[in-house]
Design a protein around this motif. Structure first.
Motif, PDB file in Angstrom:
ATOM      1  N   VAL A  33      70.985  48.451  27.037  1.00 51.86           N
ATOM      2  CA  VAL A  33      69.426  48.186  26.940  1.00 51.86           C
ATOM      3  C   VAL A  33      68.973  47.394  28.157  1.00 51.86           C
ATOM      4  O   VAL A  33      69.515  46.256  28.750  1.00 51.86           O
ATOM      5  CB  VAL A  33      69.234  47.145  25.693  1.00 51.86           C
ATOM      6  N   ALA A  34      67.714  47.904  28.724  1.00 53.56           N
ATOM      7  CA  ALA A  34      67.356  47.189  30.255  1.00 53.56           C
ATOM      8  C   ALA A  34      66.238  46.256  29.458  1.00 53.56           C
ATOM      9  O   ALA A  34      65.335  46.480  29.135  1.00 53.56           O
ATOM     10  CB  ALA A  34      66.515  48.365  30.952  1.00 53.56           C
ATOM     11  N   THR A  35      66.635  44.763  30.065  1.00 52.07           N
ATOM     12  CA  THR A  35      65.746  43.828  29.615  1.00 52.07           C
ATOM     13  C   THR A  35      65.492  43.307  31.153  1.00 52.07           C
ATOM     14  O   THR A  35      64.449  42.057  31.088  1.00 52.07           O
ATOM     15  CB  THR A  35      66.489  42.940  28.839  1.00 52.07           C
ATOM     16  N   ASP A  36      65.910  43.586  32.231  1.00 50.08           N
ATOM     17  CA  ASP A  36      65.584  42.913  33.555  1.00 50.08           C
ATOM     18  C   ASP A  36      64.676  43.912  34.108  1.00 50.08           C
ATOM     19  O   ASP A  36      65.214  45.106  34.439  1.00 50.08           O
ATOM     20  CB  ASP A  36      66.839  42.664  33.993  1.00 50.08           C
ATOM     21  N   VAL A  85      61.240  43.705  27.695  1.00 48.53           N
ATOM     22  CA  VAL A  85      61.718  43.197  28.958  1.00 48.53           C
ATOM     23  C   VAL A  85      61.766  41.687  28.987  1.00 48.53           C
ATOM     24  O   VAL A  85      60.664  41.171  28.616  1.00 48.53           O
ATOM     25  CB  VAL A  85      60.892  43.644  30.320  1.00 48.53           C
ATOM     26  N   THR A  86      62.798  40.755  29.385  1.00 51.25           N
ATOM     27  CA  THR A  86      62.668  39.367  29.095  1.00 51.25           C
ATOM     28  C   THR A  86      62.676  38.800  30.586  1.00 51.25           C
ATOM     29  O   THR A  86      62.372  37.431  30.725  1.00 51.25           O
ATOM     30  CB  THR A  86      64.104  39.034  28.411  1.00 51.25           C
ATOM     31  N   CYS A 282      74.923  47.505  33.095  1.00 55.04           N
ATOM     32  CA  CYS A 282      73.828  47.317  33.712  1.00 55.04           C
ATOM     33  C   CYS A 282      72.572  47.099  32.665  1.00 55.04           C
ATOM     34  O   CYS A 282      72.371  47.741  31.681  1.00 55.04           O
ATOM     35  CB  CYS A 282      73.522  48.427  34.413  1.00 55.04           C
ATOM     36  N   ASP A 283      71.657  46.125  32.932  1.00 49.46           N
ATOM     37  CA  ASP A 283      70.288  45.871  31.836  1.00 49.46           C
ATOM     38  C   ASP A 283      69.284  46.056  32.945  1.00 49.46           C
ATOM     39  O   ASP A 283      68.141  45.289  32.554  1.00 49.46           O
ATOM     40  CB  ASP A 283      70.707  44.758  31.202  1.00 49.46           C
ATOM     41  N   ARG A 284      69.131  46.818  34.186  1.00 49.72           N
ATOM     42  CA  ARG A 284      68.074  46.618  35.007  1.00 49.72           C
ATOM     43  C   ARG A 284      67.254  47.979  34.908  1.00 49.72           C
ATOM     44  O   ARG A 284      67.674  49.204  34.655  1.00 49.72           O
ATOM     45  CB  ARG A 284      68.525  46.635  36.437  1.00 49.72           C
TER      46      ARG A 284
END
Length: 352
Positions: A33-36, A85-86, A282-284
């Motif tokens: 999950v992309a959060t960055d 996105v956080t 990877c979360d980007r």
């Protein structure tokens, strides 16, 4: 490189065949999950680092192609309020060259839920602007610094600006940005002897140092694996002067492996993108200055949100296109594959 090499489960079916789960988040077929979100504010830079661009610079993006402040802040709002996105990291080129930077940061800081906001910069001009950036909402800063030697700095960057970078670091610390991180790239025959001096400098001034393996993202496509100083070589050099122990706790999606220095609490990190890929965690996701979404730094394809935005798309239509981009993300960057090809865009155009 395969999914097994990266510690990833197999994709649920072939790309475009398996059904995406009913989630508002930026999920992919491997459960990540992309959060960055890494946001490039400009492709322009006031240095000409030898491993990043030629002495004459590059063909910059035409101004009409670059997202306006209003367009950019709208996409940031979509990312934070609709896609989960956080963390927002503003990059370049050199983000301090972006007109209206403080306003963009303030708009991001006003979003609910408020994201964590950081910036990666070369530090030139940071000393006089750090206070205003903090007031706007900037939480943290990374400053690129590959050498402490003025002559070597001039040779590497083709500019005599080391004092400005050092002043920027000091200004960031004085303004309350914490932690202040330093990013360093070591290259064989260039600055490989500076691992220990750079760490001593950072320990003395209270900065957190991160060594980054040089990656194949230069516009000349001249990257040579033999010229890259590996993470193991960096650690071996540091162990000759310091006691290093792995930092306890889970690394999560952080790109840096961190080590306690002489028992801590000070740490040093190594980002080994080439020799020890961390694709499995990877979360980007990335947004370029001209409004293209990339699901990997090394992706050879992009999704054009600028055209959608300027064509009258709704926020949910923009979000759906972004979700589709993330769902198509590959297992890994493929640097170590025999058939690897660099992305067409260099690092300065993609954003770090």
């Amino acid at each position: 490189m395969t999914a097994v090499d990266l510690g990833l489960p197999s994709a649920r079916g072939a790309p475009g065949v398996s059904a995406r789960p009913d989630s508002p988040l930026l999920v992919d077929r491997f459960g990540r999950v992309a959060t960055d979100l890494r946001v490039s504010l400009t492709d322009r830079c006031n240095l000409r680092c030898t491993y990043c661009m030629p002495a004459e610079g590059l063909d910059w993006l035409p101004k009409p192609d670059v997202l306006t402040d209003a367009e950019l802040t709208r996409l940031l709002a979509v990312a934070v309020t609709r896609l989960g996105v956080t963390d927002l990291r503003f990059t370049g080129g050199e983000p301090l060259l972006r007109p209206g930077l403080e306003g963009v940061i303030a708009a991001a800081a006003a979003l609910e839920p408020r994201p964590r906001i950081s910036m990666t910069t070369n530090g030139i001009g940071l000393a006089r602007r750090a206070g205003g950036l903090v007031a706007a909402g900037l939480d943290r800063v990374n400053v690129s610094l590959d050498t402490l030697d003025p002559v070597r700095f001039r040779d590497l960057t083709r500019r005599d600006r080391l004092d400005d970078v050092l002043a920027g670091l000091a200004g960031a610390r004085a303004a309350g940005l914490a932690p202040v991180k330093v990013n360093a790239v070591l290259m064989r025959g260039v600055n490989e002897d500076e691992a220990v001096p750079l760490l001593r400098f950072c320990l003395e001034h209270g900065y957190q140092l991160r060594f980054i393996e040089q990656m194949p993202l230069d516009p000349q496509h001249g990257w040579d694996r033999a010229g890259m100083v590996t993470a193991e070589e960096v650690l071996a050099a540091l162990r000759g002067a310091f006691e290093l122990a792995p930092e306890p706790g889970e690394r999560g999606g952080a790109p840096a492996e961190r080590w306690l220095v002489d028992g801590g609490p000070a740490t040093v990190g190594v980002i080994a993108s080439v020799t020890r890929p961390f694709c499995a965690a990877c979360d980007r996701t990335r947004l370029t200055a001209d409004g293209q979404v990339r699901n990997c730094l090394f992706s050879r394809s992009e999704t054009d949100l600028r055209a959608l935005l300027r064509g009258g798309a709704s926020d949910e239509e923009l979000a759906d296109r972004w979700r589709a981009n993330s769902w198509a993300k590959a297992a890994g960057h493929g640097i170590n594959d025999a058939g690897f090809h660099q992305p067409d865009r260099p690092m300065s155009a993609i954003g770090g």
